[in-house]
Design an enzyme around this catalytic site. Structure first.
Site, mmCIF file in Angstrom:
data_model
loop_
_atom_site.group_PDB
_atom_site.id
_atom_site.type_symbol
_atom_site.label_atom_id
_atom_site.label_comp_id
_atom_site.label_asym_id
_atom_site.label_seq_id
_atom_site.Cartn_x
_atom_site.Cartn_y
_atom_site.Cartn_z
ATOM 1 N N SER A 147 71.694 24.635 27.095
ATOM 2 C CA SER A 147 73.139 24.883 27.128
ATOM 3 C C SER A 147 73.842 23.772 27.883
ATOM 4 C CB SER A 147 73.411 26.226 27.806
ATOM 5 O OG SER A 147 74.773 26.348 28.174
ATOM 6 N N TYR A 160 72.141 31.085 35.505
ATOM 7 C CA TYR A 160 71.913 30.736 34.097
ATOM 8 C C TYR A 160 71.909 29.215 33.926
ATOM 9 C CZ TYR A 160 72.895 30.202 29.093
ATOM 10 O OH TYR A 160 72.860 29.827 27.768
#
Length: 251
Positions: A147, A160
């Site tokens: 990501s 995350y």
């Protein structure tokens, strides 16, 4: 028996019941060039429904349960796939992940540990289990879905972002270790893509502000990710390894 370049290759897609994972499964299956196993965690009924809808006469297509942060579950899933598909895994697509939006001071030790266990330790254990078969054939592909948060850092998802940054570095390490044995490792770093997992972020005020600042002027869709995944699965990508490919609309 033909060479590895002539026979149908076997692909494992983790987290294949929704979002990007499901789109990858459908696209790879539609080519007719691969046998496919996808994993699920809690969505057994959805997995069974996908199998019934997507079943193909020219591909072997199965699903298996996987708890990605559990070594025994990983070993069982890989052994099951090998048995059912009569092949070791040629292509591993580490797509399964979890996300959690929390302010920095609200993240506790359990949140942090769970996030890194699922998003980073899981791909490590899967790669460790599957790599020997790739090395034996001297052909393999490891594709990790990361990501933009792993490159930028996070605001409401610090843990995350940290897990995805680790995945990028892990990809590079695998490339350093195994590329000369025929196994390429690459990472796809995605920006804002319309999926179930990103829904909360996209609908938040911070997410809407991010969308405004995407140079291409919109969020991505899963098909745009899948096309790159499919290329990295192919022989045409054989000289690409250790790379992080950014699919983020210019973010």
């Amino acid at each position: 028996m033909g060479t590895i370049n002539e026979i149908k290759k076997t692909v494992m897609v983790t987290g294949g019941t929704r979002g990007i994972g499901l789109s990858i499964v459908k696209k790879i299956l539609s080519t007719g060039a691969y046998n496919v196993v996808f994993t699920y965690n809690k969505n057994k009924k959805i997995a069974e429904k996908i199998l019934s809808k997507q079943q193909s006469k020219i591909n072997k297509f199965i699903a298996c349960h996987l708890e990605q942060d559990n070594k025994e579950s990983i070993k069982h899933a890989v052994d099951y796939a090998k048995s059912e598909l009569d092949s070791s895994i040629d292509i591993l697509i580490n797509n399964a992940a979890m996300s959690q939006e929390k302010k920095f001071f609200d993240i506790n030790a359990n949140d942090w540990e769970k996030m890194l266990n699922v998003n980073l330790k899981g791909p490590f254990m899967l790669s460790q289990e599957i790599l020997p078969g790739m090395i034996e054939k001297r052909w393999g592909r490891i594709i990790n879905i990361s990501s933009v948060g792993g490159q930028w850092g996070g605001y409401r998802q610090v843990h995350y972002a940290a897990s995805k940054a680790g995945l990028i570095n892990f990809t590079k390490s695998l490339s350093n270790l195994f590329s000369d044995q025929g196994v390429t490792s690459n990472c796809i770093s995605i920006g804002l893509v319309e999926t179930d997992m990103s829904k909360n972020e996209i609908n938040s005020s911070e997410g809407k502000e991010k969308i405004k600042n995407i140079p291409i002027g919109r969020i991505g869709n899963t098909n745009e990710i899948v096309d790159t995944v499919l290329f990295l699965c192919s022989n045409g990508s054989s000289y690409i390894t250790g790379q992080t490919i950014n699919l983020n609309g210019g973010m």
